[in-house]
Design an enzyme around this catalytic site. Sequence first.
Site, PDB file in Angstrom:
ATOM      1  N   SER A 132       0.827  -1.210   0.000  1.00 52.86           N
ATOM      2  CA  SER A 132       0.000   0.000   0.000  1.00 52.86           C
ATOM      3  C   SER A 132       0.859   1.258   0.000  1.00 52.86           C
ATOM      4  O   SER A 132       0.493   2.272  -0.610  1.00 52.86           O
ATOM      5  CB  SER A 132      -0.935   0.008   1.213  1.00 52.86           C
ATOM      6  OG  SER A 132      -0.201   0.051   2.429  1.00 52.86           O
ATOM      7  N   ARG A 151       0.111   3.526  -3.288  1.00 53.28           N
ATOM      8  CA  ARG A 151      -0.538   4.826  -3.111  1.00 53.28           C
ATOM      9  C   ARG A 151       0.170   5.900  -3.940  1.00 53.28           C
ATOM     10  O   ARG A 151      -0.472   6.676  -4.659  1.00 53.28           O
ATOM     11  CB  ARG A 151      -0.535   5.213  -1.634  1.00 53.28           C
ATOM     12  CG  ARG A 151      -1.214   6.545  -1.347  1.00 53.28           C
ATOM     13  CD  ARG A 151      -1.155   6.884   0.133  1.00 53.28           C
ATOM     14  NE  ARG A 151      -2.004   5.997   0.924  1.00 53.28           N
ATOM     15  CZ  ARG A 151      -1.553   4.992   1.673  1.00 53.28           C
ATOM     16  NH1 ARG A 151      -0.247   4.732   1.735  1.00 53.28           N
ATOM     17  NH2 ARG A 151      -2.389   4.234   2.358  1.00 53.28           N
ATOM     18  N   ASN A 208      -1.496   7.610  -7.620  1.00 54.43           N
ATOM     19  CA  ASN A 208      -1.740   9.040  -7.770  1.00 54.43           C
ATOM     20  C   ASN A 208      -0.916   9.642  -8.905  1.00 54.43           C
ATOM     21  O   ASN A 208      -1.410  10.469  -9.685  1.00 54.43           O
ATOM     22  CB  ASN A 208      -1.439   9.772  -6.458  1.00 54.43           C
ATOM     23  CG  ASN A 208      -2.545   9.613  -5.438  1.00 54.43           C
ATOM     24  OD1 ASN A 208      -3.552  10.309  -5.479  1.00 54.43           O
ATOM     25  ND2 ASN A 208      -2.378   8.665  -4.520  1.00 54.43           N
TER      26      ASN A 208
END
Length: 289
Positions: free
Chosen positions: A213, A217, A221
Amino acid sequence: MAAEGHAPTSGEYITHHLQHWQKNFAFEDVKQTGLVDFSVFNFDSLIYSTVLGLLAVFILWRVARKAHAGVPGRFQAAIEILVEMVDNQAKSVIHNEKSRKVIGPVALTVFVWIFFMNAMDMLPVDWLPTLFTNYVAHDAHHAYQRVVPTADLSTTLSLSTFVLALVFFYSVKIKGLGGWGHELIAAPFGDKWFLYPANFAMQVIEFVAKTVSHGMRLFGNMFAGELVFMLIALMGGGWALTGTGIGLAIGHVLAGTVWTLFHILVITLQAFIFMMLTLIYLGQAHDAH
């Protein structure tokens, strides 16, 4: 970029720009064929991440070397504010002063490095690939080049894996190999022998989930931001090729300006979040369960 020399379609344009400059370990140009392929590496990501990492370290070193006790210049003042911010965040989650002497500079370097890599998304989409085509490749077919290292999952997962290695290092350093080993089998359900397998399985799942994660992440993005810039570039390209549809040109300028201004916040925030999670995970490595 199209095989027959005609202008690429929107799909061909995006597909081309999402293709990395890949090489195998014989240093031959190749293309990845599977979802996971450890026989190739993304040479463009390695180049840009290395250059930007060296630039980040050089700038920080240069400012530290020229720092003085008098009234600082604007650049030194900005770096001092950044250093103080990172130091305050480190103090809030890591209470071991000796550890902070290493983790603080690591967190600062991570923030600046990721910010620089994210900021590559602000460059015009075709600028560096075109320079590469004109001065190096001389062939648009070989001008595969993605210039945002953090939009490459292999880069972000490498960063998060390095953080995981630091977590293991400090877990052993602070708690001892035996203490940490006991923690792996005694938490979170309790120090009972019949719970040891479940405890260890949960610890492994936690480490894997945090690492994946942490990297996903940042990648998600930045990949999304890169894709939006490509779509905006298509608006300008459509107007330039057809010479009609002034709305496309106006939309290209307006959308590009608005998204660029918003993206400044995104690239800064993503660098900050990655740095904070690095500090939090390392702080957890200092805590006893």
